[in-house]
Write an enzyme that holds these catalytic residues in place. Sequence first.
Site, PDB file in Angstrom:
ATOM      1  N   SER A   1       0.860  -1.190   0.000  1.00 33.46           N
ATOM      2  CA  SER A   1       0.000   0.000   0.000  1.00 33.46           C
ATOM      3  C   SER A   1       0.889   1.229   0.000  1.00 33.46           C
ATOM      4  O   SER A   1       1.994   1.216   0.562  1.00 33.46           O
ATOM      5  CB  SER A   1      -0.859   0.024   1.265  1.00 33.46           C
ATOM      6  OG  SER A   1      -1.502   1.277   1.372  1.00 33.46           O
TER       7      SER A   1
ATOM      8  N   TYR B   1      -1.067  -0.667  10.407  1.00 32.74           N
ATOM      9  CA  TYR B   1      -1.118  -0.875   8.948  1.00 32.74           C
ATOM     10  C   TYR B   1       0.138  -0.337   8.282  1.00 32.74           C
ATOM     11  O   TYR B   1       0.778  -1.020   7.489  1.00 32.74           O
ATOM     12  CB  TYR B   1      -2.370  -0.205   8.383  1.00 32.74           C
ATOM     13  CG  TYR B   1      -2.658  -0.571   6.939  1.00 32.74           C
ATOM     14  CD1 TYR B   1      -3.078  -1.854   6.602  1.00 32.74           C
ATOM     15  CD2 TYR B   1      -2.529   0.366   5.916  1.00 32.74           C
ATOM     16  CE1 TYR B   1      -3.360  -2.195   5.287  1.00 32.74           C
ATOM     17  CE2 TYR B   1      -2.805   0.028   4.591  1.00 32.74           C
ATOM     18  CZ  TYR B   1      -3.221  -1.242   4.285  1.00 32.74           C
ATOM     19  OH  TYR B   1      -3.488  -1.589   2.981  1.00 32.74           O
TER      20      TYR B   1
HETATM   21  N1  LIG Z   1      -8.868  -1.290  -0.770  1.00 31.86           N
HETATM   22  C1  LIG Z   1      -7.873  -0.418  -0.851  1.00 31.86           C
HETATM   23  O1  LIG Z   1      -8.102   0.794  -1.104  1.00 31.86           O
HETATM   24  C2  LIG Z   1      -6.451  -0.863  -0.673  1.00 31.86           C
HETATM   25  C3  LIG Z   1      -5.433   0.117  -0.772  1.00 31.86           C
HETATM   26  C4  LIG Z   1      -4.105  -0.265  -0.627  1.00 31.86           C
HETATM   27  C5  LIG Z   1      -3.793  -1.602  -0.404  1.00 31.86           C
HETATM   28  N2  LIG Z   1      -4.787  -2.538  -0.297  1.00 31.86           N
HETATM   29  C6  LIG Z   1      -4.387  -3.935  -0.071  1.00 31.86           C
HETATM   30  O2  LIG Z   1      -5.039  -4.784  -1.008  1.00 31.86           O
HETATM   31  C7  LIG Z   1      -5.247  -6.082  -0.426  1.00 31.86           C
HETATM   32  C8  LIG Z   1      -6.704  -6.488  -0.591  1.00 31.86           C
HETATM   33  O3  LIG Z   1      -7.492  -5.518   0.073  1.00 31.86           O
HETATM   34  P1  LIG Z   1      -9.072  -5.378  -0.102  1.00 31.86           P
HETATM   35  O4  LIG Z   1      -9.341  -3.918  -0.209  1.00 31.86           O
HETATM   36  O5  LIG Z   1      -9.575  -6.318  -1.147  1.00 31.86           O
HETATM   37  O6  LIG Z   1      -9.513  -5.841   1.349  1.00 31.86           O
HETATM   38  P2  LIG Z   1     -10.822  -6.596   1.880  1.00 31.86           P
HETATM   39  O7  LIG Z   1     -11.979  -6.304   1.007  1.00 31.86           O
HETATM   40  O8  LIG Z   1     -10.888  -6.262   3.328  1.00 31.86           O
HETATM   41  O9  LIG Z   1     -10.439  -8.132   1.681  1.00 31.86           O
HETATM   42  C9  LIG Z   1      -9.341  -8.664   2.383  1.00 31.86           C
HETATM   43  C10 LIG Z   1      -9.121 -10.076   1.909  1.00 31.86           C
HETATM   44  O10 LIG Z   1      -8.002 -10.597   2.641  1.00 31.86           O
HETATM   45  C11 LIG Z   1      -8.412 -11.812   3.255  1.00 31.86           C
HETATM   46  N3  LIG Z   1      -7.705 -12.083   4.506  1.00 31.86           N
HETATM   47  C12 LIG Z   1      -7.537 -11.292   5.588  1.00 31.86           C
HETATM   48  N4  LIG Z   1      -6.856 -11.961   6.536  1.00 31.86           N
HETATM   49  C13 LIG Z   1      -6.598 -13.191   6.039  1.00 31.86           C
HETATM   50  C14 LIG Z   1      -5.952 -14.336   6.540  1.00 31.86           C
HETATM   51  N5  LIG Z   1      -5.417 -14.375   7.771  1.00 31.86           N
HETATM   52  N6  LIG Z   1      -5.842 -15.410   5.731  1.00 31.86           N
HETATM   53  C15 LIG Z   1      -6.371 -15.400   4.495  1.00 31.86           C
HETATM   54  N7  LIG Z   1      -7.032 -14.374   3.972  1.00 31.86           N
HETATM   55  C16 LIG Z   1      -7.130 -13.274   4.735  1.00 31.86           C
HETATM   56  C17 LIG Z   1      -9.903 -11.633   3.522  1.00 31.86           C
HETATM   57  O11 LIG Z   1     -10.485 -12.886   3.767  1.00 31.86           O
HETATM   58  P3  LIG Z   1     -11.813 -13.040   4.717  1.00 31.86           P
HETATM   59  O12 LIG Z   1     -12.971 -12.753   3.800  1.00 31.86           O
HETATM   60  O13 LIG Z   1     -11.734 -14.438   5.188  1.00 31.86           O
HETATM   61  O14 LIG Z   1     -11.658 -12.024   5.819  1.00 31.86           O
HETATM   62  C18 LIG Z   1     -10.322 -10.971   2.221  1.00 31.86           C
HETATM   63  O15 LIG Z   1     -10.472 -11.926   1.193  1.00 31.86           O
HETATM   64  C19 LIG Z   1      -4.774  -5.982   1.023  1.00 31.86           C
HETATM   65  O16 LIG Z   1      -3.468  -6.491   1.136  1.00 31.86           O
HETATM   66  C20 LIG Z   1      -4.787  -4.476   1.289  1.00 31.86           C
HETATM   67  O17 LIG Z   1      -3.873  -4.099   2.301  1.00 31.86           O
HETATM   68  C21 LIG Z   1      -6.096  -2.192  -0.437  1.00 31.86           C
END
Ligand SMILES: NC(=O)c1ccc[n+]([C@@H]2O[C@H](COP(=O)([O-])OP(=O)(O)OC[C@H]3O[C@@H](n4cnc5c(N)ncnc54)[C@H](OP(=O)(O)O)[C@@H]3O)[C@@H](O)[C@H]2O)c1
Length: 226
Positions: free
Chosen positions: A132, A148
Site C-alpha cells: 500500500s 497498517y
Molecule cells: N482497498 C484499498 O483501497 C487498498 C489500498 C491499498 C492496499 N490494499 C491492499 O489490497 C489487499 C486487498 O485488500 P481489499 O481492499 O480487497 O480488502 P478486503 O476487502 O478487506 O479483503 C481482504 C481479503 O483478505 C483476506 N484475509 C484477511 N486476513 C486473512 C488471513 N489471515 N488469511 C487469508 N485471507 C485473509 C480476507 O479474507 P476473509 O474474507 O476471510 O476475511 C479478504 O479476502 C490488502 O493487502 C490491502 O492491504 C487495499
Amino acid sequence: MPSILITGAGRGIGLALAQQYCEAGWQVIACHRSRSPALSALGERGVSLHSLDVVDDAQIGELTASLAGKPLDVLFNNAGVYGPDADAFGELDAAGLLATLHVNTVAPLLLAQALLPNLLAGSRKVIATLSSRMGSIADNGSGGHYPYRASKAGLNAALKSLAIDLGPRGFTVLVLHPGWVRTDMGGPHGQLSVDESAAGLRRLVDRASQRDNGKFLDVDGHELPW
Ligand SMILES: NC(=O)c1ccc[n+]([C@@H]2O[C@H](COP(=O)([O-])OP(=O)(O)OC[C@H]3O[C@@H](n4cnc5c(N)ncnc54)[C@H](OP(=O)(O)O)[C@@H]3O)[C@@H](O)[C@H]2O)c1
C-alpha cells in the site's frame, strides 16, 4: 495455460483478480479463508479452491503438499488486513500490532518461501504482492495508522530483499499499490472499483519483466517512493 495462486480470494480485490484471471483462461488457484458464493461459483467454472488462512502454518503445509511437483507461474499475495480499530498512538497494544504484522508482513514472505519450488518450475516466476502507498515512509505526511503503515513498510523491506535474492534466479518481485479501491477495507469512497483495480494489476503482472524486479508500483505502473 499460465497458472496463478491468489490469497484472500473470497472477496474484495482478490475475488476480482480470481474472476478476471478465470475469464482470461488462466489456471487459477484461489485461496480463501472464508468462501463467498461468488467464489464458489468460480469453483464451478474450473477454478481450484483451497482453504488458506495465511497465518496458519499447518494450512500452508497442506497447500504446498497438495501442489507438490506442480509448476506455478505467478504467486499473488493479496490477503491483508487493516488491523485493529484502536490504532492511534496512546491506544496501541502488542496483540493488535503483531496480528497485523503476521498477516501483512510475515505471511506473504513465508508463502513465497513455501511455494518457491513451484515457482522455480513455472515459466514466468512472478511474485506480486499487494502492499500500500500507506507503507511508503517517504510518502507519509499525515502519521497515524501505526499497525497498517508499519506492516506494509515491513513488507516492502522484506520484498526488496526477496527481489535482490531471487532476481538472479529469474524472478520478478513486484510490490504493488492497488489504488484506493471500494472494498470492505477501502470503504465506499475509493476511487476505483475492484474490477478497475484488478484490471490494472493484471496489466502490471502481464507485462512484468526482470527490469521491474524489486519495484514499488502503483496500479498505473508509476514508481512509488519507498
Ligand atoms: N482497498 C484499498 O483501497 C487498498 C489500498 C491499498 C492496499 N490494499 C491492499 O489490497 C489487499 C486487498 O485488500 P481489499 O481492499 O480487497 O480488502 P478486503 O476487502 O478487506 O479483503 C481482504 C481479503 O483478505 C483476506 N484475509 C484477511 N486476513 C486473512 C488471513 N489471515 N488469511 C487469508 N485471507 C485473509 C480476507 O479474507 P476473509 O474474507 O476471510 O476475511 C479478504 O479476502 C490488502 O493487502 C490491502 O492491504 C487495499
